[in-house]
Write a protein that holds these residues in place. Sequence first.
Motif, PDB file in Angstrom:
ATOM      1  N   UNK A  39       0.840  -1.199   0.000  1.00  0.00           N
ATOM      2  CA  UNK A  39       0.000   0.000   0.000  1.00  0.00           C
ATOM      3  C   UNK A  39       0.873   1.246   0.000  1.00  0.00           C
ATOM      4  N   UNK A  40       1.937   1.215   0.819  1.00  0.00           N
ATOM      5  CA  UNK A  40       2.832   2.373   0.923  1.00  0.00           C
ATOM      6  C   UNK A  40       3.539   2.623  -0.411  1.00  0.00           C
ATOM      7  N   UNK A  41       3.982   1.536  -1.056  1.00  0.00           N
ATOM      8  CA  UNK A  41       4.669   1.671  -2.345  1.00  0.00           C
ATOM      9  C   UNK A  41       3.730   2.314  -3.359  1.00  0.00           C
ATOM     10  N   UNK A  42       2.515   1.807  -3.409  1.00  0.00           N
ATOM     11  CA  UNK A  42       1.555   2.333  -4.385  1.00  0.00           C
ATOM     12  C   UNK A  42       1.228   3.789  -4.093  1.00  0.00           C
ATOM     13  N   UNK A  43       1.022   4.118  -2.801  1.00  0.00           N
ATOM     14  CA  UNK A  43       0.681   5.494  -2.419  1.00  0.00           C
ATOM     15  C   UNK A  43       1.824   6.444  -2.757  1.00  0.00           C
ATOM     16  N   UNK A  44       3.057   6.012  -2.443  1.00  0.00           N
ATOM     17  CA  UNK A  44       4.211   6.874  -2.688  1.00  0.00           C
ATOM     18  C   UNK A  44       4.397   7.118  -4.188  1.00  0.00           C
ATOM     19  N   UNK A  49       6.665   9.981  -5.866  1.00  0.00           N
ATOM     20  CA  UNK A  49       7.942   9.671  -5.215  1.00  0.00           C
ATOM     21  C   UNK A  49       8.609   8.499  -5.940  1.00  0.00           C
ATOM     22  N   UNK A  50       9.953   8.430  -5.818  1.00  0.00           N
ATOM     23  CA  UNK A  50      10.692   7.299  -6.394  1.00  0.00           C
ATOM     24  C   UNK A  50      11.093   6.349  -5.266  1.00  0.00           C
ATOM     25  N   UNK A  51      10.835   5.076  -5.490  1.00  0.00           N
ATOM     26  CA  UNK A  51      11.224   4.079  -4.488  1.00  0.00           C
ATOM     27  C   UNK A  51      12.690   3.726  -4.751  1.00  0.00           C
ATOM     28  N   UNK A  52      13.549   3.957  -3.759  1.00  0.00           N
ATOM     29  CA  UNK A  52      14.970   3.651  -3.955  1.00  0.00           C
ATOM     30  C   UNK A  52      15.218   2.159  -3.810  1.00  0.00           C
TER      31      UNK A  52
END
Lengths: 190, 463
Positions: A39-44, A49-52
């Motif tokens: 959920x956090x990945x999708x929201x970010x 935002x870019x997921x590192x």
Amino acid sequence: MDTTKHVQVGSAQAEAHAAHAAETPVLSALFRDDDDLMAAVKAARAKGYTIAEAYTPFPVHGLDKAMGLKETRIAIAAFMYGALGLSTAIAITYYMMIVDWPQNIGGKPSFTWALNMPAFVPILFELTVFFAAHLMVWTFFVRNGLYPGGKAQNPDPRTTDDHFLLEVEIKGDRAPLEALMKQNGAIELH
Amino acid sequence: MHYEAPVREPLVLGNKSYHDVTVEVAKPIETAPPRSWWIAFSISLLLFLWGVGNILYTIGYGIGTWGLNKTVGWAWDITNFVWWVGIGHAGTLISAVLLLFRQKWRMAINRSAEAMTIFSVIQAALFPGIHMGRIWLAYFVFPIPNQFGSLWVNFNSPLLWDVFAISTYFSVSLVFWYTGLIPDFAMLRDRAVRPVQKHIYGILSFGWGGKAKHWQRFEEVSLVLAGLATPLVLSVHTIVSMDFATSVIPGWHTTIFPPYFVAGAIFSGFAMVQTLLIIMRKMFKMEHYITIQHIEMMNIIIMVTGSIVGVAYITELFIAWYSGVEYEQYAFLNRATGPYWWAYWSMMTCNVFSPQFMWFKKLRTNLIFTFIISIVVNIGMWFERFVIIVTSLHRDYLPSSWTMFAPTSVDIAIYLGTIGFFFVLFLLYARTFPVIAQAELKTILKSSGEEQKKHHSEHDGHH
């Protein structure tokens, strides 16, 4: 995490990570549940935002797609390694049995490789598998920077047990990103 | 998250969290072993050492120390070789074929089954090695330039195919097993308290950190390795059977051998998995992971493959009669009614008759009964190879050279020694390796855990 040590180790992944961390600061958010992480990945990502990076104790289904990772090409590599194995097997059977020392063994025709080929099928098959499997696993280790005694790549030891760590690149203000992570169930922020 | 039909039995019992799985998988490694482990280990070690002594004696004096004679040139050594290779096949079947078929129940048992594969292939490889007599010349089996100029290996020979099949099988199984172990070693590294343990698991885990890209590649590698291992495992026993089938000995020269050997291999391998897992789940209290359902599934496979083997035996008899070849007919008549009739009927009873009990749910979910049958099946499969090899050879075309085979104490010691060696390796593995693929198991906890499933069905009820 001690980034200087990582560079000394010489792992390509760690170097890239260290260089990356130096450029853009990341927020590390720790989760207790894989659904929260997703959920956090999708929201970010929805917020731009870019997921590192994400560190998880097990392969979380669909995480690579949610993070926007490209598909891995390791299966294509395995196919090419298999083709190499098959060619090697053809070359050695041709050279050893037909060119260098042809012998009449059990009446099996040794004049041309094509005629003798049915007796080589097991060898052709085994070497195809041998090359494909071993070279693919070597590729897997090299590409992931894995080697005996390599330094643990996960910054938090709990991520091999039951915690999920997400590193999100901070864009502008830190506070809204922290709030977003908390909203999605992050239990710790660093 | 995926949901699973409520009619499916849970694969993980009890109310387990991810952390519980970690703790329970790490427990046999982090605590002192039970007394039963020490007893089993001591017996295995003694058998192993006895075997080592007899192997050294064989290497020193030559294979004249065995019971072989001019007529029966292959006996216990090749019987044991085929038996051990066959046992190994179940491990690959569980880890590769069941992965391709998306059978989730394999996850609690694949690690140990693969360990069994590797340890039993080691035992198997020992026999052709010592049967060479001059084991220091074993490198002659590889196609390498040598001191006789260009005298190459013979790629037409099934014995050479065997060399390639067994070494490919062993090494590919090893990397398949090891790749799967890396995340679990990382788990042990990250929770190790003692520095020595942390250091060792640090080396073994290759620095694994569970990055998303690495997991993506990990899953792809597992899938491709499974795809490669599946035809590989079928090829291995096919090629082993060709050692016999491409010869002109009545009773060996049959086209049914490859599928018949592969079915027999899976049959005996699953029996050995049962023997090992029933002991292990008890010794290390793994009952919540290796459940009665797992035992039952494997019993069903034993029943099916045992019946396939039975059909193969009967087909062989029919074809021998139908072929009209009197030598072929005699070979089979001699098997069933000749001086080795007891071996033939032991094989028939153990392999064809005993698995039929598994039609009854009560029996296939009974642990003690399963354990007994698993041992009976492996005795039967040993007799199958003995029957194929010795009874086909001992009465050849010249009645003047007809003879019997009797094992010497060295034959017996080496065979029992490999059983000891196998259990030494397996017991050491069970104390130092994560015996359950915990990372993989965690992926199905939410969909197949007992408590989680209950929660889903209640949740569905409200809507």
